[in-house]
Structure formats: C-alpha cells, structure tokens
Design a protein around this motif. Structure first.
Motif, PDB file in Angstrom:
ATOM      1  N   LEU A   1      89.184  41.176  26.214  1.00 22.88           N
ATOM      2  CA  LEU A   1      88.148  40.148  26.351  1.00 22.88           C
ATOM      3  C   LEU A   1      86.914  40.626  25.589  1.00 22.88           C
ATOM      4  O   LEU A   1      86.201  41.526  26.048  1.00 22.88           O
ATOM      5  CB  LEU A   1      87.805  39.915  27.825  1.00 22.88           C
ATOM      6  N   PRO A   2      86.633  40.057  24.421  1.00 22.30           N
ATOM      7  CA  PRO A   2      85.487  40.514  23.614  1.00 22.30           C
ATOM      8  C   PRO A   2      84.184  39.893  24.101  1.00 22.30           C
ATOM      9  O   PRO A   2      84.157  39.126  25.071  1.00 22.30           O
ATOM     10  CB  PRO A   2      85.853  40.008  22.218  1.00 22.30           C
ATOM     11  N   VAL A   3      83.102  40.211  23.416  1.00 18.94           N
ATOM     12  CA  VAL A   3      81.844  39.509  23.666  1.00 18.94           C
ATOM     13  C   VAL A   3      82.018  38.058  23.250  1.00 18.94           C
ATOM     14  O   VAL A   3      83.016  37.686  22.625  1.00 18.94           O
ATOM     15  CB  VAL A   3      80.675  40.161  22.887  1.00 18.94           C
ATOM     16  N   LEU A   4      81.048  37.219  23.582  1.00 21.37           N
ATOM     17  CA  LEU A   4      81.160  35.791  23.319  1.00 21.37           C
ATOM     18  C   LEU A   4      81.282  35.486  21.830  1.00 21.37           C
ATOM     19  O   LEU A   4      80.577  36.068  21.000  1.00 21.37           O
ATOM     20  CB  LEU A   4      79.927  35.061  23.844  1.00 21.37           C
TER      21      LEU A   4
ATOM     22  N   LYS B   1      85.556  51.075  13.955  1.00 19.01           N
ATOM     23  CA  LYS B   1      85.735  51.847  12.727  1.00 19.01           C
ATOM     24  C   LYS B   1      86.480  51.015  11.691  1.00 19.01           C
ATOM     25  O   LYS B   1      87.436  50.313  12.019  1.00 19.01           O
ATOM     26  CB  LYS B   1      86.530  53.114  13.042  1.00 19.01           C
ATOM     27  N   CYS B   2      86.020  51.077  10.444  1.00 15.05           N
ATOM     28  CA  CYS B   2      86.715  50.419   9.336  1.00 15.05           C
ATOM     29  C   CYS B   2      87.115  51.455   8.299  1.00 15.05           C
ATOM     30  O   CYS B   2      86.392  52.441   8.083  1.00 15.05           O
ATOM     31  CB  CYS B   2      85.824  49.357   8.684  1.00 15.05           C
ATOM     32  N   TYR B   3      88.254  51.202   7.648  1.00 15.12           N
ATOM     33  CA  TYR B   3      88.777  52.137   6.654  1.00 15.12           C
ATOM     34  C   TYR B   3      88.743  51.525   5.266  1.00 15.12           C
ATOM     35  O   TYR B   3      88.844  50.301   5.111  1.00 15.12           O
ATOM     36  CB  TYR B   3      90.233  52.498   6.988  1.00 15.12           C
TER      37      TYR B   3
ATOM     38  N   ASN C   1      77.432  43.419  10.337  1.00 17.13           N
ATOM     39  CA  ASN C   1      78.037  43.905  11.576  1.00 17.13           C
ATOM     40  C   ASN C   1      78.659  42.753  12.353  1.00 17.13           C
ATOM     41  O   ASN C   1      79.748  42.868  12.909  1.00 17.13           O
ATOM     42  CB  ASN C   1      76.982  44.612  12.431  1.00 17.13           C
ATOM     43  N   LEU C   2      77.972  41.609  12.387  1.00 19.78           N
ATOM     44  CA  LEU C   2      78.472  40.436  13.103  1.00 19.78           C
ATOM     45  C   LEU C   2      79.792  39.946  12.515  1.00 19.78           C
ATOM     46  O   LEU C   2      80.750  39.651  13.242  1.00 19.78           O
ATOM     47  CB  LEU C   2      77.431  39.318  13.058  1.00 19.78           C
ATOM     48  N   VAL C   3      79.858  39.859  11.191  1.00 20.78           N
ATOM     49  CA  VAL C   3      81.075  39.387  10.526  1.00 20.78           C
ATOM     50  C   VAL C   3      82.233  40.346  10.796  1.00 20.78           C
ATOM     51  O   VAL C   3      83.355  39.928  11.116  1.00 20.78           O
ATOM     52  CB  VAL C   3      80.837  39.223   9.014  1.00 20.78           C
TER      53      VAL C   3
ATOM     54  N   SER D   1      83.075  40.363  14.813  1.00 19.89           N
ATOM     55  CA  SER D   1      83.650  39.113  15.324  1.00 19.89           C
ATOM     56  C   SER D   1      85.033  38.842  14.760  1.00 19.89           C
ATOM     57  O   SER D   1      85.839  38.151  15.383  1.00 19.89           O
ATOM     58  CB  SER D   1      82.715  37.933  15.022  1.00 19.89           C
ATOM     59  N   SER D   2      85.324  39.386  13.599  1.00 16.89           N
ATOM     60  CA  SER D   2      86.640  39.176  12.990  1.00 16.89           C
ATOM     61  C   SER D   2      87.631  40.265  13.364  1.00 16.89           C
ATOM     62  O   SER D   2      88.829  40.133  13.109  1.00 16.89           O
ATOM     63  CB  SER D   2      86.511  39.121  11.462  1.00 16.89           C
ATOM     64  N   GLY D   3      87.118  41.360  13.964  1.00 17.25           N
ATOM     65  CA  GLY D   3      87.995  42.480  14.284  1.00 17.25           C
ATOM     66  C   GLY D   3      88.502  43.192  13.045  1.00 17.25           C
ATOM     67  O   GLY D   3      89.577  43.813  13.051  1.00 17.25           O
TER      68      GLY D   3
END
Length: 418
Positions: free
Chosen positions: A162-165, A287-289, A328-330, A333-335
């Motif tokens: 369950l993520p943030v809104l 974390k992103c690779y 950060n939002l993009v 929110s997209s995971g």
C-alpha cells in the motif's frame, strides 16, 4: 485476559467503520477475500493499512458474513501472543476452532503483526491446522513481512504494497474527484492541486494545515528510524539512518558512489550498504540502477537514491529545488528501478513494462529546448527505440525529432493517467 471488544466495534449490530473512500488496492484485495492464502498488506506508516483492513471488515459484513465471525486485533499497543488472542476469541464464540468451520469461514485480521515476536511461526501453525481460518495481516515495513514470510509462509501468503496516495486518490479524498474526471475543464485548478499534493501524500495530510505537516511527517520518520528498524536490525549508529535520509532529501536522485558517501559519513562501505538496505526495507528510500538491457548487470552499476515520497523530501529539507522534487515524484510514483547515464548524457527515469522500455525525462518548466532532450535522444538511439517522454510544467505536444517521437506531457496529466 484480552478485551477483544475494545478492537471489534463491528460486533455491535448496525455498526459500520464508515470509511467510504476506498484506496485503489481495496478492489484487488476483495478478490482474495475467500481464497486460502493469507493476505498481507505492507507499507510505510500512516498510508492507511488499518483503514483498509476495516473497510474489508465492512465489506464482509455487507456481504452476509456474521459479525461475530470476524476478529480484528492490533499488536500496536498490546503485548499478547496469537495463541492468547485466538483462545480468547474461541471462548467468546463458545466453539472449538476445529468445529468453527461448520458455520463458514472465520476471518481474522491482525494489524501491525510485525510487533508479535515469532508471528510467522505462530501464524503458520494456525494456517496449517485450521483451514477454515482466513487471515489478513498488515505490517509497517516490508522487512517485517517479506524476510520472515518467505522463510516460514512460502506458498501460504500473498503480499500487497500500500503506497502513499496517488494524485487521483488525493483528489478524491479531498472531495475534488471531479477534477480528476474532467481535468480538461479545470486545468489551472488541477495544476494548483499538484503543488498541494506534493506535500500531502498521506491520507491524514490531505486537508491539513501547513504547520501540522512538518510535525506529522517528522513523527513518521522518527518512528521508523528510532523504533521500527532498530527492533529488527542491529543499529549501531542510531542517528545514521536519519542522516542518510537528510542527505538524500537535500539532493534527490543523487548519483551514489558508496565508497565516497561512506567516507563522508565516517563509516565503512559495508555499514553504509546495510543502512541503505534497512531504509529501503522500511519504505523510506528507493534505489535506482543505471539501465542496461541485461538487468542483472544494471544492479552492479551506478546507483541513484530517492525518498519514497516527495512529501518526505519537502519536509526533511526546507528549500529543495522543485525540479528535483518533481523528479523524485515521477520516480517514486512510478516505482521506477532504472535511470540511464553515459558520460554526460542521462535520462531521469527508465520504466520497463511488459518488456517495453519507456524512457522519461523530467523538465518541469514552461519551455523546453532541443538541447534539453539531448540525453533522451541519445538513449533512444543507443537502444534502438522510437518513443520517449518528457514531463513538463504545462506543455503538451508531440514532436518528431531526429526521427524519434517525443511526447511532452504536463505533470498533472501524467500523474492522473499513470
């Protein structure tokens, strides 16, 4: 003796918890309400897991399940074993569990289950011994469930995050759902709501005053880093977790050289790696690779760090650069799990969906020049792709540049459609 009535208001005839607005995850969980495996819901504190469980209880009652055949218990405050809880419930029912199934399933909701020592073995016993018990559990962190559940509950549990809104959920909770349904009629209002949404991604912050937001978010972070994580991991440096969060908040998407980062913090690289892992498992860091078609190779390359919600970024750092907040939002929110960087060329966000590669560049501004798209075009050429995306402030267009299709999408539209 445990006072179960304290937790089970739904036993009263005619009672409803009354949470009318449903998160997107609700409908998915309903599909698994009667299947055998345990349903587990994990996520950051205050994202609405308890409300979600109580909405499921209302759903069961509305669909004919007898009220007394549904048990809710929270381990958030009370120190009790699962055996004590179920024994007390069994006494209340006046029937042995082995015979309880004669009236249909018994539905047992266990909130904040990670606080129950050895919960996974206790749950496994009841799951295996009493097939008419249907369990729903929640936990404030993936580490409490995934590590232990995989060890003891293999094949017995379905886990959901369950993520943030989402932006759409934010508008609905705020009573502005019409903006989400007819955004073309309310473009300026929708854009204004995006600016509010960035700081209000938690349900209780949707209509909160500015002064309350900082205290609220700070309490979430402090609970996680000073209480939740130390209960599971050996935290040698108690302030280090929060220091790492502050550094990432000051520069979301920072290219991370673990060796240099560790030296700056005065710790070993091994310690830094462990602490970042703890924050990831606590749903605080993402974390992103650096992208490669060989995704296993990607994990060995350069990394970027983000907070899991821009609400945390804005709260932890007083004056963040808004373009970085949007990035950060993009990403969050997209995971997204990938970005791309080669020399001086880079793309902020690479999504992989059903084998399709979607490169996304964040340019939150009112004008975009061709040179702003240099990295995106290089990526499209390098990976023989034809379509890239740009997130803008309010520009909406499609262009063919160097033979590549570039879709420029306003942030508000991207958030509503994602």
């Amino acid at each position: 003796m445990i006072n179960l009535a304290k937790y089970n208001f739904h036993w009263r005839e005619g009672f409803s918890y009354g949470y009318d607005v449903k998160r997107g995850l609700f409908e998915e969980l309903v599909r698994y309400a009667d299947v055998r495996p345990v349903v587990g819901v994990v996520g950051l504190r205050r994202t609405g897991k308890t409300v979600l469980l109580k909405q499921l209880i209302d759903y069961l009652v509305e669909n004919g399940v007898k009220r007394e055949r549904i048990l809710y218990f929270s381990f958030d405050e009370v120190g009790a074993s699962l055996e004590e809880v179920i024994s007390e419930y069994q006494a209340r029912l006046g029937v042995e569990l082995a015979k309880a199934g004669n009236g249909g399933k018994l539905y047992i909701f266990l909130d904040e289950v990670q606080k129950l020592e050895g919960w996974q073995e206790q749950l496994k016993y009841y799951y295996d011994s009493f097939p008419d018990l249907k369990f729903f559990i929640s936990g404030s962190s993936s580490l409490f469930l995934k590590q232990k559940a995989e060890e003891s509950l293999a094949g017995r549990i379905f886990l959901f995050h369950l993520p943030v809104l989402s932006f759409r959920e934010f508008l609905v909770l705020k009573g502005e759902g019409e903006l989400a349904e007819k955004p073309e009629f309310f473009k300026e209002l929708v854009k204004e709501q995006v600016l509010l949404y960035v700081r209000r991604q938690f349900p209780e912050l949707v209509t909160a005053d500015e002064g309350f937001i900082h205290l609220y978010v700070d309490s979430i972070v402090n609970k996680a880093v000073y209480e939740d994580l130390p209960k599971i991991f050996p935290i040698e440096y108690e302030d280090l977790l929060k220091r790492i969060l502050y550094i990432v908040a000051s520069n979301p998407g920072m290219i991370t050289d673990y060796e240099a980062f560790a030296n700056d913090l005065g710790i070993s690289r091994v310690t830094l790696t462990k602490y970042i892992s703890y924050l990831e498992r606590g749903f605080l860091l993402q974390k992103c690779y650096n992208f490669s078609r060989n995704l296993l190779t990607s994990e060995k390359k350069t990394k970027r760090l983000y907070l899991t919600s821009p609400s945390l970024v804005v709260d932890l750092w007083e004056e963040p650069e808004f373009g970085r907040v949007v990035e950060n939002l993009v990403v969050s929110s997209s995971g997204a799990k990938f970005f791309w960087r080669s020399g001086k060329d880079e793309v902020d966000c690479i999504l992989v969906r059903d084998g399709e590669i979607l490169p996304i560049e964040c340019k939150y501004r009112s004008s975009i020049r061709k040179r702003d798209l240099k990295g995106l075009l290089k990526f499209l050429t390098a990976f023989e792709l034809s379509h890239g995306y740009v997130i803008s402030e309010d520009i909406e267009s499609e262009e063919i540049i160097e033979g590549k299709k570039i879709s420029i999408i306003p942030l508000w539209r991207w958030l509503l459609n994602f």
